[in-house]
Write a protein that holds these residues in place. Structure first.
Motif, PDB file in Angstrom:
ATOM      1  N   ASN A 106       0.865  -1.181   0.000  1.00 45.86           N
ATOM      2  CA  ASN A 106       0.000   0.000   0.000  1.00 45.86           C
ATOM      3  C   ASN A 106       0.907   1.239   0.000  1.00 45.86           C
ATOM      4  O   ASN A 106       1.787   1.375   0.858  1.00 45.86           O
ATOM      5  N   HIS A 107       0.698   2.136  -0.958  1.00 46.83           N
ATOM      6  CA  HIS A 107       1.543   3.320  -1.114  1.00 46.83           C
ATOM      7  C   HIS A 107       1.581   4.176   0.166  1.00 46.83           C
ATOM      8  O   HIS A 107       2.623   4.718   0.536  1.00 46.83           O
ATOM      9  N   LEU A 108       0.442   4.269   0.844  1.00 47.57           N
ATOM     10  CA  LEU A 108       0.371   5.104   2.052  1.00 47.57           C
ATOM     11  C   LEU A 108       1.210   4.518   3.177  1.00 47.57           C
ATOM     12  O   LEU A 108       1.830   5.245   3.954  1.00 47.57           O
TER      13      LEU A 108
ATOM     14  N   ILE B 254       5.831  27.613  -4.585  1.00 49.28           N
ATOM     15  CA  ILE B 254       5.170  28.460  -3.578  1.00 49.28           C
ATOM     16  C   ILE B 254       6.149  28.706  -2.419  1.00 49.28           C
ATOM     17  O   ILE B 254       6.284  29.838  -1.933  1.00 49.28           O
ATOM     18  N   GLU B 255       6.839  27.648  -1.993  1.00 49.98           N
ATOM     19  CA  GLU B 255       7.773  27.799  -0.881  1.00 49.98           C
ATOM     20  C   GLU B 255       8.835  28.859  -1.195  1.00 49.98           C
ATOM     21  O   GLU B 255       9.133  29.712  -0.358  1.00 49.98           O
ATOM     22  N   SER B 256       9.380  28.833  -2.403  1.00 50.33           N
ATOM     23  CA  SER B 256      10.455  29.794  -2.697  1.00 50.33           C
ATOM     24  C   SER B 256       9.911  31.220  -2.779  1.00 50.33           C
ATOM     25  O   SER B 256      10.549  32.162  -2.309  1.00 50.33           O
TER      26      SER B 256
ATOM     27  N   THR C 241       9.113  12.506  -1.111  1.00 46.06           N
ATOM     28  CA  THR C 241       8.363  12.369  -2.359  1.00 46.06           C
ATOM     29  C   THR C 241       8.349  10.880  -2.730  1.00 46.06           C
ATOM     30  O   THR C 241       9.059  10.075  -2.127  1.00 46.06           O
ATOM     31  N   ASP C 242       7.555  10.529  -3.723  1.00 46.86           N
ATOM     32  CA  ASP C 242       7.381   9.116  -4.050  1.00 46.86           C
ATOM     33  C   ASP C 242       8.712   8.459  -4.409  1.00 46.86           C
ATOM     34  O   ASP C 242       9.505   9.035  -5.155  1.00 46.86           O
ATOM     35  N   ASN C 243       8.934   7.275  -3.881  1.00 44.22           N
ATOM     36  CA  ASN C 243      10.196   6.572  -4.120  1.00 44.22           C
ATOM     37  C   ASN C 243      10.016   5.072  -3.936  1.00 44.22           C
ATOM     38  O   ASN C 243       9.104   4.628  -3.242  1.00 44.22           O
TER      39      ASN C 243
HETATM   40  O1  KG4 Z   1       4.435  12.438  -2.017  1.00 43.35           O
HETATM   41  P1  KG4 Z   1       4.383  13.107  -3.346  1.00 43.35           P
HETATM   42  O2  KG4 Z   1       5.646  13.130  -4.160  1.00 43.35           O
HETATM   43  O3  KG4 Z   1       3.311  12.446  -4.272  1.00 43.35           O
HETATM   44  C1  KG4 Z   1       2.057  12.044  -3.847  1.00 43.35           C
HETATM   45  O4  KG4 Z   1       1.939  10.891  -3.346  1.00 43.35           O
HETATM   46  O5  KG4 Z   1       1.133  12.873  -3.997  1.00 43.35           O
HETATM   47  O6  KG4 Z   1       3.847  14.588  -3.093  1.00 43.35           O
HETATM   48  C2  KG4 Z   1       3.714  15.533  -4.122  1.00 43.35           C
HETATM   49  C3  KG4 Z   1       3.111  16.798  -3.549  1.00 43.35           C
HETATM   50  C4  KG4 Z   1       2.764  17.851  -4.602  1.00 43.35           C
HETATM   51  O7  KG4 Z   1       1.449  18.299  -4.371  1.00 43.35           O
HETATM   52  C5  KG4 Z   1       3.782  18.941  -4.347  1.00 43.35           C
HETATM   53  O8  KG4 Z   1       3.310  20.234  -4.672  1.00 43.35           O
HETATM   54  C6  KG4 Z   1       4.051  18.808  -2.850  1.00 43.35           C
HETATM   55  O9  KG4 Z   1       4.045  17.417  -2.616  1.00 43.35           O
HETATM   56  N1  KG4 Z   1       5.342  19.389  -2.469  1.00 43.35           N
HETATM   57  C7  KG4 Z   1       5.481  20.444  -1.645  1.00 43.35           C
HETATM   58  C8  KG4 Z   1       6.856  20.750  -1.613  1.00 43.35           C
HETATM   59  N2  KG4 Z   1       7.508  19.866  -2.398  1.00 43.35           N
HETATM   60  C9  KG4 Z   1       6.567  19.028  -2.913  1.00 43.35           C
HETATM   61  N3  KG4 Z   1       4.555  21.150  -0.959  1.00 43.35           N
HETATM   62  C10 KG4 Z   1       5.011  22.179  -0.206  1.00 43.35           C
HETATM   63  N4  KG4 Z   1       6.301  22.560  -0.145  1.00 43.35           N
HETATM   64  C11 KG4 Z   1       7.268  21.878  -0.815  1.00 43.35           C
HETATM   65  N5  KG4 Z   1       8.539  22.253  -0.738  1.00 43.35           N
END
Ligand code: KG4
Ligand code: ZN
Length: 344
Positions: A110-112, A183-185, A305-307
């Motif tokens: 499960n991905h979660l 957005i963060e930057s 992030t996804d890995n």
């Molecule tokens: O976990 P992930 O790689 O994939 C999913 O399972 O969804 O998360 C991707 C999400 C995107 O919505 C992206 O905008 C957000 O994580 N994200 C961030 C940042 N880096 C990635 N949100 C806020 N600040 C960040 N620095």
């Protein structure tokens, strides 16, 4: 025990090899960000086609970087959900075929669960139990984590995920996809108190989240701001909108994670998923948690992030119990963590 982990749940083609559970020997990711950028979001049809192009070279590279060949692998762990059906199918069917031809046991993940356990890939990780907030593009959920495979959902978003809100706001501001890091930057040079956007606490007791109201409030604000000629409007700059939006999201995320930690009487908190890459969020949470007596743990950004590494790790805990998948296993777009016990 060497595990090959494969994840194609959304827009990244990922494969990794781990040894003895949490030791990462290789971790390869092919990102599709450039492909989806012009559309301001993931286009499912394009994502699955791109996975088809990349799954073989990505898995080959994960093996060759680890200095291994398929017969050296003890189990193949693959994400079966939740995620985009067309994307998941590519990973699962490739995993099934190499498992079958090489007579390697197949493990469904499960991905979660991958995001929840990703902190164990770090040397510095908490003991069980801990409280985890997984916050990504598709999910915003709070879990009481008792042991591998034993999770209690404490709260979740009732509408949009936090990462989805970041992506939407970036799109409204014409900043591209994915929105989080952009957005963060911009927020770094903005005023977080310039605009008061709504925070949905739902009720004092609830550990659920809601970001759709915030998304609408930001959309309405941007619309008015554009009509007034952007920067001329009340001296509000784009960076102020980014910072004020981010602040509203973080207030709720931090508050609910702390409250969940208190409710579950743990001493360790974990923040995981793509949004956990955000430096400002990490800094604010660390400070608040210290005041409340908690230690917070964060996976490095590559494990947020996804890995494939987090999938290999989750698969390891099943493989040691010989909890293997049948070859008729299918993918599922929705897959709550409470259903993992039924995984076969
Ligand atoms: O976990 P992930 O790689 O994939 C999913 O399972 O969804 O998360 C991707 C999400 C995107 O919505 C992206 O905008 C957000 O994580 N994200 C961030 C940042 N880096 C990635 N949100 C806020 N600040 C960040 N620095
Ligand atoms: Zn994810």
């Amino acid at each position: 025990m060497k595990i090959l982990g494969i994840d194609t749940s959304c827009d990244d083609t990922s494969a990794a090899v781990t040894a003895d559970g949490s030791s990462v020997i290789s971790n390869i990711i092919h990102s599709q960000v450039k492909l989806h950028n012009p559309y301001g979001g993931v286009v499912p049809e394009l994502a699955s086609r791109e996975h088809i192009r990349n799954i073989v070279p990505v898995v080959d590279k994960a093996l060759s970087s680890a200095g291994l060949k398929l017969p050296d692998i003890n189990a193949i762990a693959v994400t079966v959900g939740p995620g985009l059906i067309g994307s998941l199918l590519v990973g699962l069917y490739y995993a099934k075929s190499i498992a079958y031809f090489n007579k390697i046991p197949l493990v469904a993940v499960n991905h979660l669960e991958g995001h929840i356990l990703s902190i164990l890939l770090e040397e510095e990780h908490p003991d069980f139990p801990f409280t985890a907030l997984t916050v990504s593009g598709g999910h915003t959920s709070l879990y009481y984590v008792k042991a591998p495979g034993d999770y209690e959902l404490m709260g979740q978003t009732l509408d949009d995920a936090a990462g989805e809100a970041f992506d939407k706001v970036a799109k409204l501001l014409g900043l591209g996809y994915p929105g989080g890091a952009i957005i963060e930057s911009h927020a770094r040079s903005g005023r977080p108190d310039a605009i008061h956007f709504p925070r949905a606490y739902i009720s004092d007791e609830s550990l659920d989240f809601s970001f759709s109201g915030l998304k609408t409030a930001v959309a309405l604000f941007i619309d008015k701001w554009e009509r007034q000629g952007r920067e001329k409007a009340d001296n509000i700059r784009l960076t102020d909108i980014a910072a004020s939006f981010q602040e509203a999201v973080f207030d709720v995320l931090i508050d609910k994670l702390i409250r969940a930690g208190i409710k579950s009487s743990v001493s360790s908190l974990v923040l995981a998923g793509g949004v956990a890459c955000n430096r400002a969020l990490r800094d604010r949470l660390t400070l608040r948690a210290q005041k409340e007596g908690f230690t917070v743990y964060y996976p490095r950004p590559a494990y947020c992030t996804d890995n494939g590494a987090m999938i290999a790790l989750s698969g390891f805990f099943r493989a040691i119990r010989h909890d293997y998948a049948d070859y008729n296993i299918d993918v599922r777009s929705r897959f709550p963590v409470r259903d993992i016990k039924k995984l076969k």
